[in-house]
Design a protein around this motif. Structure first.
Motif, PDB file in Angstrom:
ATOM      1  N   ALA A 172      -7.797   2.233   5.157  1.00 48.46           N
ATOM      2  CA  ALA A 172      -8.156   0.843   4.890  1.00 48.46           C
ATOM      3  C   ALA A 172      -9.377   0.424   5.696  1.00 48.46           C
ATOM      4  N   PHE A 210      -2.783   5.126   7.016  1.00 52.25           N
ATOM      5  CA  PHE A 210      -3.051   3.925   6.226  1.00 52.25           C
ATOM      6  C   PHE A 210      -4.141   3.085   6.890  1.00 52.25           C
ATOM      7  N   ASP A 227      -4.842   7.209  -0.818  1.00 58.22           N
ATOM      8  CA  ASP A 227      -5.735   7.424  -1.949  1.00 58.22           C
ATOM      9  C   ASP A 227      -5.643   8.853  -2.496  1.00 58.22           C
ATOM     10  N   LEU A 244      -0.443   0.130  -5.520  1.00 58.22           N
ATOM     11  CA  LEU A 244      -1.759   0.195  -4.894  1.00 58.22           C
ATOM     12  C   LEU A 244      -1.782   1.288  -3.838  1.00 58.22           C
ATOM     13  N   THR A 245      -2.958   1.820  -3.600  1.00 54.92           N
ATOM     14  CA  THR A 245      -3.180   2.663  -2.426  1.00 54.92           C
ATOM     15  C   THR A 245      -3.705   1.777  -1.297  1.00 54.92           C
ATOM     16  N   ALA A 246      -3.695   2.311  -0.084  1.00 48.09           N
ATOM     17  CA  ALA A 246      -4.236   1.559   1.042  1.00 48.09           C
ATOM     18  C   ALA A 246      -5.713   1.240   0.817  1.00 48.09           C
ATOM     19  N   ARG A 247      -6.463   2.172   0.281  1.00 50.64           N
ATOM     20  CA  ARG A 247      -7.877   1.939   0.028  1.00 50.64           C
ATOM     21  C   ARG A 247      -8.071   0.846  -1.025  1.00 50.64           C
ATOM     22  N   GLN A 248      -7.255   0.856  -2.076  1.00 51.10           N
ATOM     23  CA  GLN A 248      -7.384  -0.169  -3.115  1.00 51.10           C
ATOM     24  C   GLN A 248      -7.066  -1.555  -2.563  1.00 51.10           C
ATOM     25  N   ALA A 249      -6.002  -1.657  -1.767  1.00 57.16           N
ATOM     26  CA  ALA A 249      -5.650  -2.947  -1.174  1.00 57.16           C
ATOM     27  C   ALA A 249      -6.760  -3.438  -0.252  1.00 57.16           C
ATOM     28  N   SER A 266       0.880  -1.173   0.000  1.00 53.43           N
ATOM     29  CA  SER A 266       0.000   0.000   0.000  1.00 53.43           C
ATOM     30  C   SER A 266       0.914   1.219   0.000  1.00 53.43           C
ATOM     31  N   LEU A 310      -0.945  -4.536   5.644  1.00 52.65           N
ATOM     32  CA  LEU A 310      -0.497  -3.471   4.749  1.00 52.65           C
ATOM     33  C   LEU A 310       0.986  -3.206   4.983  1.00 52.65           C
TER      34      LEU A 310
END
Length: 313
Positions: free
Chosen positions: A281, A277, A233, A245-250, A229, A264
């Motif tokens: 998430a 993060f 985002d 990846l971003t933390a939100r995407q992961a 991550s 993460l």
């Protein structure tokens, strides 16, 4: 059964910080020790974590950016110095064979390690043990990269009360497990009568990549997912540009794929507060969430069946 756990050796991305070493992750899985992406300084991190070089039984590289592989020379030379007796398979993208050769022979040393190169060329199984399969899938990064997935097949858990009622004991239990049906005192006993399904455990390791189908295939139904991550985002455009990846995407992938514990890691040095993060998430993922720190140990979650009914006999 010995421990199944992740030993986090480093959590930085391109540049290490005062608190974060370059990448490095050791998965203890029964008698195996899978070392993923040993970045610069991994040999020292192993020492600080109390992990002997002999604990490493397999090495897995996702790709050949330096923060994921520059620790390989030190690890290999330390294993030779310690005269590790067992063979050590090494998986890496086949397109990076030239880089692996350079890393393996980066300096003069007495090489006595039985390091067996097993390049990864395509999606699919790359290795198998007594009770697991290691798979790889190609990720979406500017250089060729593969993620890894360790799968234990589903099995069955024997039920002591049902075994006793059926009159099955001693060596007959093992015979029933092998053959599926036995005669016990004139009575036919089937495995399904005295056991319950026991889901196999699953682990996935996803490093540098954009969001893609392979990430979801790797993460599908795993108990423990280690996911990069690199960005938050707010920097999603940068993440897409550089293949991360971003933390939100992961966390979104973890939520959609039924992941139980999400770890993460691989944080950009641009961010000072790791709790950012976690907050990002947690907004989309309701499972166990770990914002990894160097030298942290994360257990593989117990099987859901074990949590409901206790450990098997």
């Amino acid at each position: 059964m010995t421990a199944r756990e992740l030993v986090v050796l480093g959590t930085a991305s391109q540049a290490p910080t005062r608190e974060r070493n370059h990448n490095g992750y050791l998965l203890r899985w029964d008698g195996e020790g899978l070392l993923f992406d040993p970045g610069e300084g991994t040999q020292r991190q192993l020492l600080l974590a109390g992990v002997p070089s002999s604990a490493i039984t397999r090495i897995c590289l996702t790709h050949f950016h330096g923060d994921h592989c520059l620790g390989l020379p030190g690890v290999v030379q330390r294993m030779s110095l310690d005269r590790v007796p067992h063979p050590v398979p090494a998986h890496y993208p086949a397109s990076g064979a030239e880089y692996f050769a350079r890393l393996r022979a980066a300096s003069v040393f007495h090489d006595v390690l039985d390091l067996r190169e097993e390049p990864v060329r395509a999606d699919g199984p790359v290795a198998a043990g007594p009770s697991w399969t290691l798979e790889a899938r190609r990720l979406d990064h500017p250089v060729e990269a593969f993620g890894y997935r360790l799968v234990e097949p589903d099995g069955r858990r024997m039920l002591p009360d049902a075994l006793a009622a059926a009159g099955v004991a001693g060596p007959d239990v093992g015979r029933l497990q092998r053959e599926g049906v036995i005669d016990a005192g004139g009575r036919t006993v089937r495995l399904a009568d005295v056991s319950a399904p026991r889901p196999g455990q699953r682990f996935a390791f996803v490093m540098d990549t954009r969001s893609c189908d392979a990430v979801r295939a790797l993460a599908d139904g795993v108990d423990l997912l280690v996911a990069e991550s690199t960005f938050l985002d707010e920097d999603a455009v940068l993440a897409l540009e550089y293949g991360h990846l971003t933390a939100r995407q992961a966390a979104t992938v973890a939520a959609e794929c039924g992941v139980r514990t999400l770890v993460l890691t691989h944080f950009s040095q641009r961010y000072r507060d790791p709790e950012r993060f976690r907050a990002e998430a947690a907004a989309v993922f309701g499972g166990e969430l770990v914002v990894a720190a160097d030298l942290q140990t994360v257990p593989v979650p117990r099987r859901l069946a074990d949590q409901r009914t206790g450990p098997p006999p």
